[in-house]
Enzyme design. Structure first.
Site, short mmCIF file in Angstrom:
data_model
loop_
_atom_site.label_atom_id
_atom_site.label_comp_id
_atom_site.label_asym_id
_atom_site.label_seq_id
_atom_site.Cartn_x
_atom_site.Cartn_y
_atom_site.Cartn_z
N HIS A 53 0.86 -1.19 0.00
CA HIS A 53 0.00 0.00 0.00
C HIS A 53 0.89 1.24 0.00
O HIS A 53 2.04 1.19 0.45
CB HIS A 53 -0.88 0.02 1.25
CG HIS A 53 -1.95 -1.02 1.25
ND1 HIS A 53 -3.01 -0.98 2.14
CD2 HIS A 53 -2.14 -2.13 0.49
CE1 HIS A 53 -3.80 -2.02 1.92
NE2 HIS A 53 -3.29 -2.73 0.93
N GLU A 55 1.01 3.83 1.86
CA GLU A 55 1.53 4.21 3.18
C GLU A 55 2.72 3.33 3.59
O GLU A 55 3.73 3.85 4.06
CB GLU A 55 0.45 4.07 4.26
CG GLU A 55 -0.79 4.89 4.03
CD GLU A 55 -1.92 4.12 3.36
OE1 GLU A 55 -3.07 4.28 3.80
OE2 GLU A 55 -1.65 3.38 2.40
N CYS A 83 -6.08 1.75 6.13
CA CYS A 83 -6.69 0.48 6.51
C CYS A 83 -6.06 0.01 7.84
O CYS A 83 -5.11 0.63 8.32
CB CYS A 83 -6.45 -0.55 5.41
SG CYS A 83 -4.73 -1.12 5.29
N CYS A 86 -2.17 -0.50 7.55
CA CYS A 86 -1.42 0.75 7.43
C CYS A 86 -1.51 1.58 8.71
O CYS A 86 -0.52 2.18 9.13
CB CYS A 86 -1.91 1.55 6.23
SG CYS A 86 -1.52 0.73 4.66
#
Length: 149
Positions: A53, A55, A83, A86
Site C-alpha cells: 500500500h 503508506e 486500513c 497501514c
C-alpha cells in the site's frame, strides 16, 4: 523559483500515477521539517504484494532515508483513510501526524472500522487530521472504480 507543491498535492500526484498503472489510486508522502522524505503510490498488483500500500511503501522508504525504524517528528499525508494494516504501521513507525483526504467507511481503521488509535492496546496514536482534499481524492477513487465495473 516556484514553491514546492503542498504535501497532499504530491500524494494526489502519486495516487493518479497509481491509477495510471491500474492500481487503486492511493498516494502517500512522508515529510519531516518541511522536506519530503518519501512518496509512493499503491503497487500491490505490480509487486504482487498485498502489503504494498502507498503508506507502507512510503514508510519503508522514509525509514531507509533516515536510517531508523522510527519516524519521530515525521508527518504522513495520504489520499485515503488508512486500513488496519497501514494504521498499525503508522503507529509502530511513531508518525507524529497523519493527514488524510477521503474517509473510507468500508476499509478505514482511523475514523471508521476498528478505530485503531482509540484502542487501549495502541502503542502510539498520531495526531489525525482528515478531510484534506477530500473531494478530489474521493472523485479519483469513484472514477477509477466506475471504469472497472
Amino acid at each position: 523559483m516556484s514553491a514546492a507543491p503542498a504535501p497532499m498535492a504530491l500524494a494526489m500526484a502519486e495516487a493518479r500515477a497509481a491509477a495510471g498503472r491500474g492500481e487503486v489510486p492511493v498516494g502517500a508522502v512522508v515529510m519531516r521539517e518541511g522536506r519530503v522524505l518519501a512518496r509512493a503510490g499503491n503497487r500491490t498488483l505490480e509487486l504482487k504484494d498485498p502489503t504494498a500500500h502507498a503508506e507502507t511503501l512510503a514508510i519503508r522508504m522514509a525509514c531507509e532515508a533516515i536510517g531508523s525504524e522510527r519516524l519521530i517528528g515525521c508527518d504522513l499525508y495520504v489520499t485515503l483513510e488508512p486500513c488496519p494494516m497501514c494504521a498499525g504501521a503508522i503507529s509502530f513507525a511513531r508518525i507524529r501526524r497523519l493527514y488524510f483526504a477521503a474517509s473510507d467507511p468500508k476499509g478505514g481503521a482511523v475514523e471508521n472500522g476498528v478505530r485503531l488509535y482509540a484502542s487501549p492496546s495502541c502503542h502510539h496514536a498520531p495526531e489525525v487530521y482528515g478531510g484534506l482534499s477530500e473531494r478530489e481524492a474521493a472523485d479519483l477513487l469513484r472514477e477509477f472504480f466506475r471504469e472497472r465495473r
